[in-house]
Design a protein around this motif. Structure first.
Motif, PDB file in Angstrom:
ATOM      1  N   SER A 121       8.183  -8.361  60.330  1.00 49.41           N
ATOM      2  CA  SER A 121       8.164  -7.113  61.331  1.00 49.41           C
ATOM      3  C   SER A 121       9.200  -6.253  60.597  1.00 49.41           C
ATOM      4  O   SER A 121      10.390  -6.681  59.907  1.00 49.41           O
ATOM      5  CB  SER A 121       8.860  -7.654  62.802  1.00 49.41           C
ATOM      6  OG  SER A 121       8.734  -6.507  63.529  1.00 49.41           O
ATOM      7  N   ASN A 122       9.097  -4.911  60.777  1.00 52.26           N
ATOM      8  CA  ASN A 122       9.997  -4.079  60.232  1.00 52.26           C
ATOM      9  C   ASN A 122      10.507  -3.388  61.325  1.00 52.26           C
ATOM     10  O   ASN A 122      10.472  -2.518  62.375  1.00 52.26           O
ATOM     11  CB  ASN A 122       9.095  -2.779  59.575  1.00 52.26           C
ATOM     12  CG  ASN A 122      10.136  -1.680  59.080  1.00 52.26           C
ATOM     13  OD1 ASN A 122      11.080  -1.533  59.428  1.00 52.26           O
ATOM     14  ND2 ASN A 122       9.174  -0.757  58.510  1.00 52.26           N
ATOM     15  N   PRO A 123      12.028  -3.716  61.415  1.00 53.42           N
ATOM     16  CA  PRO A 123      12.823  -3.461  62.376  1.00 53.42           C
ATOM     17  C   PRO A 123      13.103  -1.874  62.550  1.00 53.42           C
ATOM     18  O   PRO A 123      13.215  -1.498  63.852  1.00 53.42           O
ATOM     19  CB  PRO A 123      14.237  -4.298  62.325  1.00 53.42           C
ATOM     20  CG  PRO A 123      14.185  -4.688  60.741  1.00 53.42           C
ATOM     21  CD  PRO A 123      12.543  -4.736  60.535  1.00 53.42           C
ATOM     22  N   ASP A 124      12.969  -1.412  61.441  1.00 56.46           N
ATOM     23  CA  ASP A 124      13.352   0.257  61.523  1.00 56.46           C
ATOM     24  C   ASP A 124      12.028   0.735  62.004  1.00 56.46           C
ATOM     25  O   ASP A 124      12.153   1.859  62.889  1.00 56.46           O
ATOM     26  CB  ASP A 124      13.357   0.782  60.025  1.00 56.46           C
ATOM     27  CG  ASP A 124      13.738   2.177  59.994  1.00 56.46           C
ATOM     28  OD1 ASP A 124      14.792   2.497  60.733  1.00 56.46           O
ATOM     29  OD2 ASP A 124      12.909   2.808  59.391  1.00 56.46           O
ATOM     30  N   TYR A 125      10.750   0.348  62.039  1.00 61.03           N
ATOM     31  CA  TYR A 125       9.631   0.956  62.532  1.00 61.03           C
ATOM     32  C   TYR A 125       9.627   0.603  64.172  1.00 61.03           C
ATOM     33  O   TYR A 125       9.504   1.358  64.984  1.00 61.03           O
ATOM     34  CB  TYR A 125       8.498   0.039  61.854  1.00 61.03           C
ATOM     35  CG  TYR A 125       7.101   0.665  62.494  1.00 61.03           C
ATOM     36  CD1 TYR A 125       6.523   1.659  62.919  1.00 61.03           C
ATOM     37  CD2 TYR A 125       6.603  -0.660  63.270  1.00 61.03           C
ATOM     38  CE1 TYR A 125       5.451   1.918  63.258  1.00 61.03           C
ATOM     39  CE2 TYR A 125       5.435  -0.309  64.013  1.00 61.03           C
ATOM     40  CZ  TYR A 125       4.685   0.892  64.121  1.00 61.03           C
ATOM     41  OH  TYR A 125       3.399   1.185  64.619  1.00 61.03           O
ATOM     42  N   VAL A 126       9.916  -0.805  64.422  1.00 59.85           N
ATOM     43  CA  VAL A 126       9.953  -1.064  65.721  1.00 59.85           C
ATOM     44  C   VAL A 126      10.898  -0.641  66.807  1.00 59.85           C
ATOM     45  O   VAL A 126      10.657  -0.021  67.701  1.00 59.85           O
ATOM     46  CB  VAL A 126      10.229  -2.787  65.819  1.00 59.85           C
ATOM     47  CG1 VAL A 126      10.555  -3.319  67.155  1.00 59.85           C
ATOM     48  CG2 VAL A 126       8.923  -3.505  65.141  1.00 59.85           C
ATOM     49  N   SER A 127      11.915  -0.312  66.172  1.00 58.49           N
ATOM     50  CA  SER A 127      13.120   0.363  66.798  1.00 58.49           C
ATOM     51  C   SER A 127      13.029   1.937  67.105  1.00 58.49           C
ATOM     52  O   SER A 127      13.452   2.417  68.213  1.00 58.49           O
ATOM     53  CB  SER A 127      14.721   0.041  66.361  1.00 58.49           C
ATOM     54  OG  SER A 127      14.757   0.666  64.970  1.00 58.49           O
ATOM     55  N   HIS A 128      12.251   2.579  66.333  1.00 62.47           N
ATOM     56  CA  HIS A 128      11.883   3.907  66.441  1.00 62.47           C
ATOM     57  C   HIS A 128      10.471   4.143  66.902  1.00 62.47           C
ATOM     58  O   HIS A 128       9.829   5.224  66.689  1.00 62.47           O
ATOM     59  CB  HIS A 128      12.276   4.738  65.287  1.00 62.47           C
ATOM     60  CG  HIS A 128      13.530   4.676  64.709  1.00 62.47           C
ATOM     61  ND1 HIS A 128      13.982   3.706  63.830  1.00 62.47           N
ATOM     62  CD2 HIS A 128      14.534   5.419  65.186  1.00 62.47           C
ATOM     63  CE1 HIS A 128      15.331   3.859  63.716  1.00 62.47           C
ATOM     64  NE2 HIS A 128      15.733   4.961  64.308  1.00 62.47           N
ATOM     65  N   PHE A 129       9.736   3.244  67.319  1.00 56.11           N
ATOM     66  CA  PHE A 129       8.336   3.285  67.750  1.00 56.11           C
ATOM     67  C   PHE A 129       7.898   4.356  68.568  1.00 56.11           C
ATOM     68  O   PHE A 129       6.972   5.090  68.203  1.00 56.11           O
ATOM     69  CB  PHE A 129       7.658   1.981  68.194  1.00 56.11           C
ATOM     70  CG  PHE A 129       6.598   2.029  68.669  1.00 56.11           C
ATOM     71  CD1 PHE A 129       5.216   1.574  67.567  1.00 56.11           C
ATOM     72  CD2 PHE A 129       5.757   2.127  69.901  1.00 56.11           C
ATOM     73  CE1 PHE A 129       3.927   2.024  67.750  1.00 56.11           C
ATOM     74  CE2 PHE A 129       4.361   2.016  70.100  1.00 56.11           C
ATOM     75  CZ  PHE A 129       3.400   1.991  68.942  1.00 56.11           C
ATOM     76  N   ASN A 130       8.491   4.589  69.757  1.00 57.01           N
ATOM     77  CA  ASN A 130       8.290   5.639  70.503  1.00 57.01           C
ATOM     78  C   ASN A 130       8.372   7.072  69.788  1.00 57.01           C
ATOM     79  O   ASN A 130       7.454   7.768  69.966  1.00 57.01           O
ATOM     80  CB  ASN A 130       9.046   5.530  71.789  1.00 57.01           C
ATOM     81  CG  ASN A 130       8.660   4.491  72.468  1.00 57.01           C
ATOM     82  OD1 ASN A 130       7.609   3.754  72.655  1.00 57.01           O
ATOM     83  ND2 ASN A 130       9.469   3.902  73.429  1.00 57.01           N
ATOM     84  N   GLU A 131       9.238   7.416  69.187  1.00 61.61           N
ATOM     85  CA  GLU A 131       9.817   8.633  68.389  1.00 61.61           C
ATOM     86  C   GLU A 131       8.525   8.746  67.519  1.00 61.61           C
ATOM     87  O   GLU A 131       7.975   9.839  67.185  1.00 61.61           O
ATOM     88  CB  GLU A 131      10.883   8.588  67.834  1.00 61.61           C
ATOM     89  CG  GLU A 131      11.452  10.064  67.128  1.00 61.61           C
ATOM     90  CD  GLU A 131      12.841   9.811  66.434  1.00 61.61           C
ATOM     91  OE1 GLU A 131      13.323  10.891  66.747  1.00 61.61           O
ATOM     92  OE2 GLU A 131      13.273   8.766  66.160  1.00 61.61           O
ATOM     93  N   ILE A 132       8.192   7.546  66.725  1.00 61.51           N
ATOM     94  CA  ILE A 132       7.156   7.650  65.472  1.00 61.51           C
ATOM     95  C   ILE A 132       5.867   8.014  66.384  1.00 61.51           C
ATOM     96  O   ILE A 132       5.487   8.939  65.559  1.00 61.51           O
ATOM     97  CB  ILE A 132       7.103   6.442  64.862  1.00 61.51           C
ATOM     98  CG1 ILE A 132       8.301   6.220  63.828  1.00 61.51           C
ATOM     99  CG2 ILE A 132       5.925   6.302  63.864  1.00 61.51           C
ATOM    100  CD1 ILE A 132       8.597   4.597  63.554  1.00 61.51           C
ATOM    101  N   MET A 133       5.532   7.429  66.955  1.00 59.34           N
ATOM    102  CA  MET A 133       4.352   7.747  67.971  1.00 59.34           C
ATOM    103  C   MET A 133       4.412   9.307  68.454  1.00 59.34           C
ATOM    104  O   MET A 133       3.232  10.003  68.417  1.00 59.34           O
ATOM    105  CB  MET A 133       4.138   6.839  69.079  1.00 59.34           C
ATOM    106  CG  MET A 133       3.638   5.530  68.787  1.00 59.34           C
ATOM    107  SD  MET A 133       2.115   5.412  67.455  1.00 59.34           S
ATOM    108  CE  MET A 133       3.188   5.160  65.872  1.00 59.34           C
ATOM    109  N   GLN A 134       5.358   9.934  68.963  1.00 57.14           N
ATOM    110  CA  GLN A 134       5.296  11.108  69.170  1.00 57.14           C
ATOM    111  C   GLN A 134       4.957  12.322  67.966  1.00 57.14           C
ATOM    112  O   GLN A 134       4.399  13.142  68.201  1.00 57.14           O
ATOM    113  CB  GLN A 134       6.856  11.673  69.896  1.00 57.14           C
ATOM    114  CG  GLN A 134       7.130  11.006  71.223  1.00 57.14           C
ATOM    115  CD  GLN A 134       8.483  11.258  71.792  1.00 57.14           C
ATOM    116  OE1 GLN A 134       9.295  11.659  70.697  1.00 57.14           O
ATOM    117  NE2 GLN A 134       8.638  11.075  72.925  1.00 57.14           N
ATOM    118  N   TYR A 135       5.614  11.834  66.707  1.00 63.68           N
ATOM    119  CA  TYR A 135       5.493  12.659  65.811  1.00 63.68           C
ATOM    120  C   TYR A 135       3.977  12.564  65.322  1.00 63.68           C
ATOM    121  O   TYR A 135       3.204  13.369  64.652  1.00 63.68           O
ATOM    122  CB  TYR A 135       6.370  12.179  64.630  1.00 63.68           C
ATOM    123  CG  TYR A 135       7.830  12.875  64.635  1.00 63.68           C
ATOM    124  CD1 TYR A 135       7.908  14.103  64.054  1.00 63.68           C
ATOM    125  CD2 TYR A 135       8.615  12.349  65.437  1.00 63.68           C
ATOM    126  CE1 TYR A 135       9.136  14.930  64.087  1.00 63.68           C
ATOM    127  CE2 TYR A 135       9.921  13.032  65.362  1.00 63.68           C
ATOM    128  CZ  TYR A 135      10.290  14.175  64.837  1.00 63.68           C
ATOM    129  OH  TYR A 135      11.176  14.901  64.984  1.00 63.68           O
TER     130      TYR A 135
END
Length: 77
Positions: free
Chosen positions: A52-66
Motif C-alpha cells: 500500500s502507498n501510505p501517501d496515497y491512502v492518507s490523501h485519498f479524499n483530497e485526491i478524489m476531489q482533484y
C-alpha cells in the motif's frame, strides 16, 4: 526514497494556474498509474494493507476531489 511521486508534489502542480487543464488531467492519470495503490478502507487484518502507498491512502479524499475536478476519476478505478 519512494519509487512513486508524492501527493504534495502532484498537488503543487495541480494548484499552479499556469498548468493547463489537459496537463492536469494527464498528471492525475500518471499519478494514478504509478502511485494509486492501496485502499483507504479499514482492513480487519492489517492497519495498513501490504503493498500500500501510505501517501496515497492518507490523501485519498483530497485526491478524489482533484480527480473529479479534472475529469480523471477513471484512472483511479
Amino acid at each position: 526514497m519512494t519509487d512513486y511521486p508524492q501527493w504534495s508534489q502532484v498537488k503543487a502542480e495541480l494548484d499552479d494556474p499556469s498548468v493547463s487543464t489537459t496537463d492536469k488531467n494527464r498528471l492525475l492519470n500518471d499519478y494514478a498509474a504509478t502511485a494509486a495503490y492501496g485502499t483507504p478502507l479499514p482492513s480487519p487484518l492489517f492497519s495498513q494493507p501490504p503493498n500500500s502507498n501510505p501517501d496515497y491512502v492518507s490523501h485519498f479524499n483530497e485526491i478524489m476531489q482533484y480527480a473529479q475536478k479534472y475529469n480523471a476519476t477513471d484512472a483511479f478505478t
